[in-house]
Design a protein around this motif. Structure first.
Motif, PDB file in Angstrom:
ATOM      1  N   ARG A 163       6.058  43.719  30.502  1.00  0.00           N
ATOM      2  CA  ARG A 163       5.030  42.819  31.028  1.00  0.00           C
ATOM      3  C   ARG A 163       5.650  41.473  31.383  1.00  0.00           C
ATOM      4  NH1 ARG A 163      -0.185  42.759  27.445  1.00  0.00           N
ATOM      5  NH2 ARG A 163       1.200  41.702  25.970  1.00  0.00           N
ATOM      6  N   VAL A 218      -1.599  51.154  21.532  1.00  0.00           N
ATOM      7  CA  VAL A 218      -2.469  50.076  21.995  1.00  0.00           C
ATOM      8  C   VAL A 218      -3.606  50.583  22.876  1.00  0.00           C
ATOM      9  CG1 VAL A 218      -0.715  48.275  21.798  1.00  0.00           C
ATOM     10  CG2 VAL A 218      -0.895  49.575  23.932  1.00  0.00           C
ATOM     11  N   ARG A 219      -3.472  51.772  23.441  1.00  0.00           N
ATOM     12  CA  ARG A 219      -4.605  52.339  24.179  1.00  0.00           C
ATOM     13  C   ARG A 219      -4.410  53.822  24.451  1.00  0.00           C
ATOM     14  NH1 ARG A 219      -4.704  51.274  30.785  1.00  0.00           N
ATOM     15  NH2 ARG A 219      -2.454  51.067  31.085  1.00  0.00           N
ATOM     16  N   ASP A 247      -0.765  47.146  32.372  1.00  0.00           N
ATOM     17  CA  ASP A 247      -1.034  46.218  31.275  1.00  0.00           C
ATOM     18  C   ASP A 247      -2.277  46.688  30.523  1.00  0.00           C
ATOM     19  OD1 ASP A 247      -1.556  44.118  29.565  1.00  0.00           O
ATOM     20  OD2 ASP A 247      -1.426  42.558  31.113  1.00  0.00           O
ATOM     21  N   PRO A 248      -2.143  47.031  29.246  1.00  0.00           N
ATOM     22  CA  PRO A 248      -3.310  47.511  28.503  1.00  0.00           C
ATOM     23  C   PRO A 248      -4.378  46.452  28.309  1.00  0.00           C
ATOM     24  CG  PRO A 248      -1.484  47.090  27.007  1.00  0.00           C
ATOM     25  CD  PRO A 248      -0.942  46.964  28.399  1.00  0.00           C
ATOM     26  N   ASP A 249      -4.016  45.166  28.513  1.00  0.00           N
ATOM     27  CA  ASP A 249      -4.967  44.068  28.352  1.00  0.00           C
ATOM     28  C   ASP A 249      -5.561  43.602  29.676  1.00  0.00           C
ATOM     29  OD1 ASP A 249      -4.459  44.044  25.584  1.00  0.00           O
ATOM     30  OD2 ASP A 249      -2.697  42.777  25.888  1.00  0.00           O
ATOM     31  N   ALA A 250      -5.230  44.282  30.768  1.00  0.00           N
ATOM     32  CA  ALA A 250      -5.778  43.904  32.070  1.00  0.00           C
ATOM     33  C   ALA A 250      -7.280  44.198  32.105  1.00  0.00           C
ATOM     34  CB  ALA A 250      -5.073  44.677  33.178  1.00  0.00           C
ATOM     35  N   ALA A 309      -8.693  47.936  32.340  1.00  0.00           N
ATOM     36  CA  ALA A 309      -7.406  48.634  32.282  1.00  0.00           C
ATOM     37  C   ALA A 309      -7.564  50.150  32.309  1.00  0.00           C
ATOM     38  CB  ALA A 309      -6.647  48.218  31.021  1.00  0.00           C
TER      39      ALA A 309
END
Length: 395
Positions: free
Chosen positions: A179, A218-219, A268-271, A274
């Protein structure tokens, strides 16, 4: 482990040329120089001519069954860059740019090595290091190696899909993502079987404080089509998701839903949103399965996405940047038939490694225990853009 090596196949004197081949002696000649790849397939009309791109070179043979390559670019001397190739017999073979196996860097002892990817500048012990991460399907683990030494730095392996039932734990595809906002490194992992919406898991890779790397999920994401196709015995078989590729610079992850198309998400898992699918393309024109994905990047944000038409022995190429005003509209550009047979995995770089690859190197697995090296100039022909000569793309 004893490795049987055959002489490097003899290629035509002018490497990378395109031959127009039909059946008979011409096809037999191609088979002799490309490890058995023939055109056209047996179920096509014999009189059909097919253009087949010959590689610059073919690597020495691995031990059992090649699967997926990765490219590590040596920042100090690009000519000393490495090709890492998985072998389902449980090894990661390391080749030089001449296609020769480097025994001291080859790693054995895995259960079933499937896919592999490389990332640069992972912070370990306060220092940036380059890493390779591979999936071990039989052991349900991720294996992490420091480059270029190929030293394991994973405490013997990181458990994948932990907590799932045994049939849902078998990791296959992998792609690494760094990232840009904070330098965090992630691994996106696919598996042999999985549910739609959670077929892929994404892990954050971290320094464990003892010189090794750990990972935390994380996802979960990833639509799966659940499409079936008839195998050679006439039995319906469910497709799967194996190949995954990530465009670090643009921040997108792509994966092959083998019998449906290529799907796209934010890396990006935080987008925001996402887990919302951004696109599906490559839904037609394939002989059967969509496999290896690789991304040819040009520093202006353009480039190409190459997807293996496995049973067609070709790669279908799509625009990386999409269309004006619609970056998720990846239009088809052209198909390139290649000498690889049943190609599962591939990788490409636009970096200039040596004079044989003046605009980049494309590496593809073939089912005769080899990897084939192609010059991007030959893949591009007169149809595709080339990275500026002499300018090394950022890894």
């Amino acid at each position: 482990m004893k490795i049987s090596k055959l002489p490097t196949p003899t290629l035509p004197s002018q490497a990378g040329f395109t031959q127009w081949l039909t059946t008979g002696a011409a096809i037999m000649a191609l088979a002799a120089c490309s490890g058995g790849a023939t055109r056209p397939p047996a179920d096509e009309t014999p009189s059909v001519e097919v253009a087949v791109l010959a590689p610059v070179l073919i690597t020495e043979q691995s031990a059992v069954d090649t699967d997926d390559p990765a490219i590590w670019i040596n920042p100090d001397d690009p000519a000393q860059s490495l090709i890492l190739g998985t072998d389902k017999g449980g090894s990661i073979f390391v080749f030089d740019l001449d296609g020769k196996i480097i025994p001291e860097k080859t790693f054995s002892g895995m259960g079933r090595a499937n896919n592999i990817d490389v990332e640069y500048g992972f912070m370990l012990g306060g220092e940036p290091v380059d890493i390779a991460v591979a999936t071990d399907r039989n052991e349900n683990k991720l294996r992490v190696f420091r480059l270029p030494e190929m030293t394991p730095i994973d405490n013997g392996g990181i458990e994948a899909f932990e907590g799932e039932t045994p049939e849902l734990r078998r990791p296959m595809g992998i792609a690494l993502y760094k990232r840009s906002s904070d330098g965090a490194v992630f691994a996106v992992v696919s598996r042999k079987e999985g549910p739609s919406g959670a077929y892929l898991w994404q892990y954050l890779l971290e320094d464990d404080g003892n010189g090794q790397i750990k990972a935390g999920k994380v996802r979960e994401f990833g639509t799966f089509s659940d499409v079936t196709a008839m195998n050679e015995e006439g039995v319906a078989e469910l497709g799967e998701i194996e190949s995954v590729a990530i465009d670090d610079a643009l921040g997108y992850v792509y994966y092959s839903d083998e019998l449906a198309g290529v799907r796209k998400y934010h890396a990006d898992p935080d987008a925001p949103e996402a887990n919302v699918e951004l696109a599906i393309f490559g839904t037609d024109g394939f002989t059967d399965q969509r496999e290896g994905i690789s991304i040819y990047t040009i520093n202006d944000g353009t480039g190409y996405i190459l997807v293996s038409d496995q049973q067609g022995n070709a790669f279908r190429i799509f625009k990386r940047e999409g269309e004006p005003g619609d970056p998720h509209n990846h239009q088809f550009v052209k198909t390139v038939a290649v000498s690889t047979n049943e190609s599962d995995g591939s990788e490409v770089t636009s970096a200039v490694l040596d004079p044989r690859f003046p605009s980049g190197l494309f590496v593809a697995m073939s089912d005769n225990q080899t990897f084939h090296y192609y010059s991007w100039d030959d893949i591009a022909g007169d149809d595709l853009k080339k990275a500026p000569n002499g300018v090394v793309a950022t890894p």
